[in-house]
Scaffold this active site. Structure first.
Site, PDB file in Angstrom:
ATOM      1  N   ARG A  34      16.369 -31.894  35.474  1.00  0.00           N
ATOM      2  CA  ARG A  34      17.750 -31.637  34.278  1.00  0.00           C
ATOM      3  C   ARG A  34      18.686 -30.266  34.812  1.00  0.00           C
ATOM      4  NH1 ARG A  34      13.073 -26.304  34.445  1.00  0.00           N
ATOM      5  NH2 ARG A  34      11.769 -28.478  35.728  1.00  0.00           N
ATOM      6  N   LYS A 255      12.815 -19.771  38.143  1.00  0.00           N
ATOM      7  CA  LYS A 255      12.420 -19.279  37.735  1.00  0.00           C
ATOM      8  C   LYS A 255      10.909 -19.335  38.116  1.00  0.00           C
ATOM      9  CE  LYS A 255      14.822 -19.430  33.822  1.00  0.00           C
ATOM     10  NZ  LYS A 255      16.209 -20.758  34.411  1.00  0.00           N
TER      11      LYS A 255
END
Length: 290
Positions: A34, A255
């Site tokens: 992505r 993350k």
């Protein structure tokens, strides 16, 4: 105006030259499948805790036509990209006449299977969710929209009526909150928020530990406090009403969930964090309230 020496101008490492996360302007390619596309730097509200405060509201940071063309060319040439996330700035500050053609050009790329929009606009200006906008977004499904609701007071009856235009059009709504001192750093507040989000057809997605953005120490709580709050939510809410508590690692390494073996406290207030790529970095709690 109070800036701690460890706070960062670019806390999420969008422009970290060591990682080459930004192969072309206005596009961040941090994860293999992505990319994040930033067509505008304008926002409907300028949040005091913003991690892109260095860019927000600056006209010179809006993507030019040539920059958007280069970003689209990059996406077309990298067939491993399955999802494009529009962020910024706030993509819903763009007019329909600018937003829809961009989404349609992305939808025409065969390997791009998912589209996502990150926006505060439905919260700060729900009137932006017009019937025309909902219909236009429905044409490019599957599409997910990620809101940022930080407190239950932001979920008003008026706003819910406009949000329903999106869910009724088949747009999946998710929410990511930021854990903010004096705003939502209490289990009762987050419990109420989770319930109201689910009732509004919105799935709580992430609870972000505050980034190390410059001048935001007064909003920051310790990781230990955040973990205590999350433990208090367990068993008092349905599982899908409890967000994942995450840290966007300084420097642009991705993350990590803070309720996991990825996090190891080595000294009081100091942690060793394993990134998605297996790197180990040191993170220190700074400028926080216990």
């Amino acid at each position: 105006l109070t800036v701690h020496p460890d706070e960062l101008e670019d806390p999420t490492g969008d422009e970290n030259p060591d990682l080459d996360n930004q192969p072309v302007p206005r596009l961040v390619h941090r994860y293999p499948d992505r990319v994040l596309l930033m067509p505008t730097a304008r926002c409907g509200a300028y949040c005091r805790h913003c991690f892109r405060r260095r860019l927000a509201g600056r006209p010179d940071q809006d993507a030019s036509r040539s920059e958007l063309s280069a970003a689209l060319g990059y996406i077309r040439s990298h067939t491993g990209i399955r999802e494009v996330i529009l962020s910024g700035g706030d993509p819903l500050t763009m007019s329909d006449d600018a937003l829809f053609p961009l989404l349609e050009r992305l939808r025409e790329i065969p390997h791009v299977r998912l589209l996502r929009i990150h926006t505060r606009m439905p919260v700060v200006n729900p009137f932006r969710i017009t019937t025309a906008l909902a219909r236009g977004l429905a044409r490019v499904r599957p599409l997910r929209m990620v809101l940022q609701v930080n407190h239950p007071r932001e979920i008003t009856a008026l706003a819910r009526g406009y949000w329903a235009r999106l869910t009724d059009s088949g747009i999946m709504l998710l929410n990511q909150s930021v854990l903010l001192k004096g705003v939502n750093d209490h289990a009762d507040t987050l419990r109420d928020l989770g319930r109201r989000l689910i009732e509004s057809g919105i799935r709580p997605y992430y609870l972000h530990h505050p980034d190390l953005a410059r001048g935001t120490g007064h909003f920051r709580v310790s990781i230990k406090r955040g973990l205590r709050i999350l433990r208090e939510l367990q068993g008092t809410l349905p599982g899908d009403a409890i967000p994942r508590y995450v840290l966007d690692t300084p420097g642009g390494y991705g993350k990590v969930p803070l309720q996991s073996p990825c996090l190891t406290e080595t000294n009081p207030g100091e942690y060793r964090i394993e990134t998605p790529e297996g790197r180990h970095i040191l993170y220190r709690d700074i400028g926080f309230s216990k």
